[in-house]
Design an enzyme around this catalytic site. Structure first.
Site, short mmCIF file in Angstrom:
data_model
loop_
_atom_site.label_atom_id
_atom_site.label_comp_id
_atom_site.label_asym_id
_atom_site.label_seq_id
_atom_site.Cartn_x
_atom_site.Cartn_y
_atom_site.Cartn_z
N TYR A 188 0.81 -1.21 0.00
CA TYR A 188 0.00 0.00 0.00
C TYR A 188 0.85 1.27 0.00
O TYR A 188 0.45 2.29 -0.55
CB TYR A 188 -0.89 0.04 1.24
CG TYR A 188 -2.12 -0.81 1.15
CD1 TYR A 188 -2.02 -2.20 1.15
CD2 TYR A 188 -3.38 -0.24 1.08
CE1 TYR A 188 -3.16 -2.98 1.09
CE2 TYR A 188 -4.52 -1.02 1.03
CZ TYR A 188 -4.42 -2.40 1.02
OH TYR A 188 -5.53 -3.16 0.96
N LYS A 205 3.99 -15.37 3.26
CA LYS A 205 4.23 -16.15 2.04
C LYS A 205 5.75 -16.37 1.98
O LYS A 205 6.44 -16.00 1.02
CB LYS A 205 3.70 -15.37 0.82
CG LYS A 205 3.71 -16.12 -0.49
CD LYS A 205 2.64 -17.20 -0.59
CE LYS A 205 2.83 -18.01 -1.87
NZ LYS A 205 1.95 -19.19 -1.94
N ASP A 235 -2.05 -18.62 1.42
CA ASP A 235 -2.98 -19.39 0.58
C ASP A 235 -3.67 -20.49 1.39
O ASP A 235 -4.89 -20.66 1.34
CB ASP A 235 -2.28 -19.95 -0.68
CG ASP A 235 -0.98 -20.67 -0.40
OD1 ASP A 235 -0.50 -20.64 0.75
OD2 ASP A 235 -0.43 -21.27 -1.35
N ASP A 240 -6.12 -7.36 4.55
CA ASP A 240 -7.26 -6.80 3.84
C ASP A 240 -8.11 -7.93 3.27
O ASP A 240 -9.33 -7.97 3.44
CB ASP A 240 -6.76 -5.88 2.71
CG ASP A 240 -7.90 -5.29 1.91
OD1 ASP A 240 -8.88 -4.85 2.52
OD2 ASP A 240 -7.81 -5.29 0.66
N ASP A 289 -11.96 -9.62 4.88
CA ASP A 289 -13.22 -9.71 4.12
C ASP A 289 -13.69 -11.16 4.04
O ASP A 289 -14.89 -11.44 4.13
CB ASP A 289 -13.06 -9.17 2.68
CG ASP A 289 -13.49 -7.70 2.54
OD1 ASP A 289 -13.18 -6.91 3.45
OD2 ASP A 289 -14.11 -7.37 1.52
C1 IPM Z 1 -10.30 -1.71 3.89
C2 IPM Z 1 -10.41 -1.18 2.47
C3 IPM Z 1 -9.26 -0.24 2.18
C4 IPM Z 1 -7.97 -1.06 2.29
C5 IPM Z 1 -9.29 0.48 0.81
C6 IPM Z 1 -10.59 1.14 0.55
C7 IPM Z 1 -8.18 1.46 0.71
O1 IPM Z 1 -10.50 -2.23 1.57
O2 IPM Z 1 -10.26 -0.91 4.83
O3 IPM Z 1 -10.29 -2.93 4.08
O4 IPM Z 1 -7.59 -1.76 1.33
O5 IPM Z 1 -7.32 -0.97 3.34
MN MN Z 2 -10.78 -4.17 2.52
#
Ligand code: IPM
Ligand code: MN
Ligand code: NAD
Length: 368
Positions: free
Chosen positions: A141, A189, A221, A245, A249
């Site tokens: 990032y 990794k 993975d 990240d 999710d």
């Molecule tokens: C998160 C989001 C952010 C990230 C994006 C929107 C920059 O996906 O907070 O998980 O990747 O950190």
């Molecule tokens: Mn995210």
């Protein structure tokens, strides 16, 4: 207790869910005689349109002058063709960098009441309670160089970490593990990437300061698969920025929805609180968004910035009770043959109102 909170609601469902979280915090403050002040500023797409930049200077200075920052979400389809440094997301990355928090805590807690709604079998998810500690200021990032060279048709980003950057976030993760089930899984990794080899070696060094915590390492993975097959196995999961990240999710499958994942970023000048989800353009403005992630993020403000553990717990218990009562937002209402008969489906506002009512009953009962 006095607390100055900056609210940067942002785009899409950001303002809808943040509103419910703020109302919950107001209720908690009123019931407990606390003085919480809320200031609002722009960030993301709404700031690009009105101020010409995704993070106006005035938003940043207010953030730095606050005790906590509550962020909704940023992003919108109309900005998708912009380069990374001009997009709404750039405002989010900049406020993260400026506030300086490097440890992003993302609890993924599977409420028992939601096990029937999970896409995974109840016997897999029931009891899962994971705390992701995602490094937030390093890796791909923020690494340089980064560029899309259109002339040559090449693009590159840089995954870079220093030993100190790994050690400081690892230390926070180990400390948190000491207060939980004393188990830490570090994700990397290291079979391919030098950065991951540094990561693993540093985590092992830090581990020697915490002999009471059991450490294991997983390749990212394999971790993506194990998370779905044995989520109860994990306690604290430590990851670099991008892996965290993605895996956080994925853990929405364990909790039942992306709308159930809160987060708190600590270690910097001012703590930053944001739900894990984005601006959800597909459901924005329709009252369909689940505000529980924002409300649970509010609970993290109470815990990590206000030091009000009883109140934080009361908010989390209220969420549990509302779910126990069969109330669901549409994202959660699944997994039964007759969903409408099994659950009462509420709007964003309806859910916020239910939680507030339950908190009131609970906190008043504690006092009487
Ligand atoms: C998160 C989001 C952010 C990230 C994006 C929107 C920059 O996906 O907070 O998980 O990747 O950190
Ligand atoms: Mn995210
Ligand atoms: P998203 O998280 O916005 O949505 C993914 C899916 O989950 C969608 O179907 C959405 O409807 C659903 N969802 C998300 N939150 C929900 C909630 N509270 N209740 C019910 N359903 C919910 O991810 P995306 O669609 O990939 O991204 C949309 C925009 O948001 C992009 O511009 C992205 O960069 C941005 N984003 C911002 C943040 C942030 O501000 N912290 C985080 C992630 C993505």
């Amino acid at each position: 207790m006095k607390l100055k909170i900056l609210v940067v609601a942002g785009d899409g469902i950001g303002p809808e869910v943040t509103h419910e979280a703020v109302e919950v915090l107001r209720e908690v403050a009123e019931l407990g005689g606390h003085e919480f002040t809320f200031t609002e500023r722009r960030i993301g797409g709404v700031a690009i349109v009105q101020d010409g930049t995704p993070l106006p200077a005035d938003t940043l200075s207010e953030a730095l002058a606050s005790d906590a920052v509550l962020l909704g979400a940023v992003g919108g389809n109309e900005f998708n063709s912009l380069p990374p440094d001009k997009r709404p997301e750039a405002g989010l990355l900049k406020i993260r960098a400026e506030l300086g928090g490097f440890a992003n805590l993302r609890p993924a807690f599977a409420f028992r009441e939601l096990a029937v709604n999970s896409p995974l079998r109840p016997d897999i998810v029931d009891g899962a309670d994971i705390l992701f500690v995602r490094e937030l200021l390093g890796g791909l990032y923020f690494g340089a160089p980064r560029e899309w060279d259109k002339a040559t048709g090449q693009a590159w980003n840089t995954m870079r970490y220093s030993r100190d950057e790994v050690a400081r976030v690892a230390r926070i993760a180990f400390k948190l593990a000491q207060g939980r089930r004393k188990k830490l899984t570090s994700v990397d990794k290291a079979n391919v990437l030098e950065v991951s080899q540094l990561w693993r070696a540093t985590v092992n060094e830090v581990a020697s300061e915490f002999p009471d915590v059991a450490v294991e390492h997983q390749y990212v993975d394999a971790m993506a698969m194990h998370l779905m097959t044995q989520p109860r196995h994990y306690d604290v999961v430590l990851t670099e920025n991008l892996f965290g990240d993605i895996l956080s999710d994925e853990s929405a499958v364990i909790t039942g929805s992306l709308g159930m994942l809160p987060s708190a970023t600590i270690g910097g000048k001012v703590n930053l609180y944001e739900p894990v989800h984005g601006s959800a353009p597909d459901i924005a403005g329709k009252g369909l968004a689940n505000p529980l992630c924002a409300i649970l993020t509010g609970a993290l403000i109470l815990r990590h910035s206000a030091g009000l553990e009883t109140e934080a717990h009361a908010v989390e218990t209220a969420v549990r009770k509302v779910l126990e009562g069969g109330f669901r937002t549409p994202d959660l209402a699944r997994g039964q043959l007759n969903v409408t008969a099994a659950f009462s489906v509420l709007s964003t506002k309806g859910m916020g109102e239910r939680v507030r009512q339950t908190i009131k009953e609970q906190l008043l009962a504690v006092r009487s």
